[in-house]
Scaffold this active site. Sequence first.
Site, PDB file in Angstrom:
ATOM      1  N   SER A 674       0.834  -1.199   0.000  1.00  0.00           N
ATOM      2  CA  SER A 674       0.000   0.000   0.000  1.00  0.00           C
ATOM      3  C   SER A 674       0.873   1.254   0.000  1.00  0.00           C
ATOM      4  O   SER A 674       1.603   1.491  -0.957  1.00  0.00           O
ATOM      5  CB  SER A 674      -0.958  -0.040   1.192  1.00  0.00           C
ATOM      6  OG  SER A 674      -1.991   0.923   1.058  1.00  0.00           O
ATOM      7  N   ASP A 747      -9.049  -4.956  -5.914  1.00  0.00           N
ATOM      8  CA  ASP A 747      -8.672  -4.032  -4.833  1.00  0.00           C
ATOM      9  C   ASP A 747      -9.775  -2.995  -4.637  1.00  0.00           C
ATOM     10  O   ASP A 747     -10.158  -2.289  -5.564  1.00  0.00           O
ATOM     11  CB  ASP A 747      -7.356  -3.338  -5.196  1.00  0.00           C
ATOM     12  CG  ASP A 747      -6.736  -2.591  -4.017  1.00  0.00           C
ATOM     13  OD1 ASP A 747      -7.479  -2.147  -3.133  1.00  0.00           O
ATOM     14  OD2 ASP A 747      -5.501  -2.460  -3.988  1.00  0.00           O
ATOM     15  N   HIS A 781      -7.413  -5.591  -1.396  1.00  0.00           N
ATOM     16  CA  HIS A 781      -6.206  -4.844  -1.040  1.00  0.00           C
ATOM     17  C   HIS A 781      -5.187  -5.740  -0.325  1.00  0.00           C
ATOM     18  O   HIS A 781      -3.983  -5.632  -0.553  1.00  0.00           O
ATOM     19  CB  HIS A 781      -6.590  -3.660  -0.154  1.00  0.00           C
ATOM     20  CG  HIS A 781      -5.489  -2.670   0.036  1.00  0.00           C
ATOM     21  ND1 HIS A 781      -4.855  -2.060  -1.023  1.00  0.00           N
ATOM     22  CD2 HIS A 781      -4.902  -2.172   1.153  1.00  0.00           C
ATOM     23  CE1 HIS A 781      -3.936  -1.231  -0.569  1.00  0.00           C
ATOM     24  NE2 HIS A 781      -3.930  -1.285   0.744  1.00  0.00           N
TER      25      HIS A 781
END
Length: 806
Positions: A674, A747, A781
């Site tokens: 991330s 995601d 994610h």
Amino acid sequence: MELTFHSFFYFFMSKYYYLLFLLALNTTLSAQTGYLKPPQKVLDVVEAAPTPSVSVSPEKDAMMLVDYNPNPGIATLARPFLKLGGLRIDAVRNSRQRITEFTTIRIQWLSDGKTVTIAAPVNGRLSTMPQWAPNGKRIAFSVDTDQGVELWTADTKTGKSARLGQFYINDVLGSAFFWLDDSEQLLVRTIPAGRGAMPATPSVPTGPNIDETYGKKSQVMTYQDLLKSQSDEDQFTYLATAQLALVNVQKGKFSLIGAPGMFMQTAYSPDQQHIMVTQLQRPFSFRVQYSNFARKTEIWDKNGKKEHTLVSLGVTDEIPRQGVITGPREMDWQPLHPARLVWAEALDGGDPKKKVERRDKLMVLDAPFSTAPRELLQLRQRYSGFDWTANKDIALLTEYDRDRRWVDVWKIDMNKPTQLDTMFSLSVNDDYNNPGDAVYQRLPNGEYVMAQEGDWVYYQTEGATPEGSFPRLDKVNLKTREKTTIFKSKPNTFEEFVAFGDKTYTTIITRYQSQKEPPNYFVQNTNSGNRRALTAFADPAPQLTGIRHELVKYKRKDGVPLSGTLYLPETYKKGDRLPLFMWAYPLEYSDAATAGQVRASDNRFTFYRGDSPLFFVMMGYAVLMDATVPVVGDPETMNNTFVEQITSGGRAAIDYLDSLGIIDRKRVGVGGHSYGAFMTANLLAHSDDYAYGIARSGAYNRTLTPFGFQSERRSFWEAQDIYMNLSPFTHANKINEPLLMIHGEADNNPGTFTIQSERLFQAIKGNGGTSRLVLLPYESHGYRAKESIGHVLAEMFNWAGKYGGN
């Protein structure tokens, strides 16, 4: 043989198309391969069962142990779901998408150690963590079936379980059930009877999908999974609508409460004569998630009749950046009053940038809700919540100063609200002085307040210190602010408070672990120190026991203290220079003092989970885990020096470990997930300290998150140079070290759209760089399917081995 023009042309074209076929075949094979697996020694650890999730009973006399599988097969993730309003909904079950598989429930009684296994449903799977009844005699849990989600209860003494009624429950907008204080009834969100079939998605469009704006500012995050059409709106309404019902567990009585609605929140008053209900209503929005759709909050009597409308809001898509809504927010019932509501309202239009003397006001309204609410107090900073003590009308009030990143906690007497006494005042980043979280107790009438003895209240904290984290249980005097430590983890251990083991606060339940000992639960007397084990969970992966890890501390060139946890293979010998893999995630701080605080511990048990980069240790690497890479400065402008600070932080770690003779600095890789992936790509673009990088689920073009990212407070149009200079996409021509990018195809995290990785890959490829893009089907994610986990680890090992020289 004479070769004519026509025969030559035919021969040439046949070879040409054959070559094209081979190229296409090669492209296909590169684009879509089977799932890879890491070495078996790694796979054995990945597939080792985790220790159970544990929940202590309200009566402190038993523990519930729930076994689960955090990494189900890809088929579980591939089960069809709809993306509606920011949610992922299983339309067949009318539930949230499930990505964790719960299996066995056991109740362990603390007095004699007896364990009771709860009878499992034959046709169905446990779908969420069970909930204790307030008296601890029963638990309630949901069960997924092919027809819908059922509600079950079980006797904690006998283990016998049974389905409640023949209805199905609806957890699309949140938990579908909770116990009332009598431990006999459950308030349940059920599927409305006779609702018919779900509106179908048109097979042929009836027209274009249109959104429009009329000059208003809607500076919202780049949310995903939003509504896109009229059909989406109709399906969302269908799936989110529930009927409230009161179900008596003993008698089987089923009573409807009010009319069906899209319920976001339902909360009984302390006397259980009123219900605060928040419902979604049209219009919806194509720009924000369901939590910002139009909604209303009402007070109903216990039978579902409306008594009062507290607030009715339209779509809230004009909230200032890092601001709050105008009107009542954070409504809650005040404990120790039959039916009193307390909430906050903004005095600054919800805009944190507006300069005002007072930013929020607190309001109070008592039953029967027929009079105007009264103002309790105006606050200088933003209201951040109450902690209610066991003394009626005495609470701890928290407010947050965004400009300074500062928290103030005041003791307040609701009858004398202007007389505030300071309890705590500190930076939000000051973990050394953070008091921790208040410990709560359940009163005989079912209300929850702070655990309290006389003037003393209890706090549990991670216990960050310069030597690492040593969890503590403290008690603080409400009058003098004196602090006494009741329990603290001993040296070379990591033992944390879980709950009190009795109602006298002399017995506590803890979770104990060390580098060599797996986490287990203990009960101990805080006066005598006597303790006994409650569980005996075995080491799930004994092959990791010999791996060494230690807290390392070093400094950045500007003097900011840094740290991380260094892991070394069991076979490491002093003098060996190993390849290093460094994993990090940048965090923002207002000052160097808090940025340099140590928040890690080298006393935790060595066990790796999921796709952890720690598995590199098993492949012969040194791993610097959670290396601190702080970005320090004024909250408004700290990103002006983001690149310089992360580059300096990474280099400091390499220099330090190189000076110890542990690593080969020519074989250093860096990675992150991330925002850590964003950091990784920037490090490769702006330094030559790394042999390769691994970036997972990142965002690389900040113009696609134009109204802020992470803690950035400016918009793209207020700081164009910053957005451009911080975007690795802008500097793709400078990424001259190999970069592996991994991203979930599904995601749903705001900002990290899958296209972020796709476009950076194209940019690197177009500039002649070296990169590999791995897109994981059905993954969001974070990655959950066991096939995906194995593939991610194999990709990381292969990339590091190829370009890191190991």
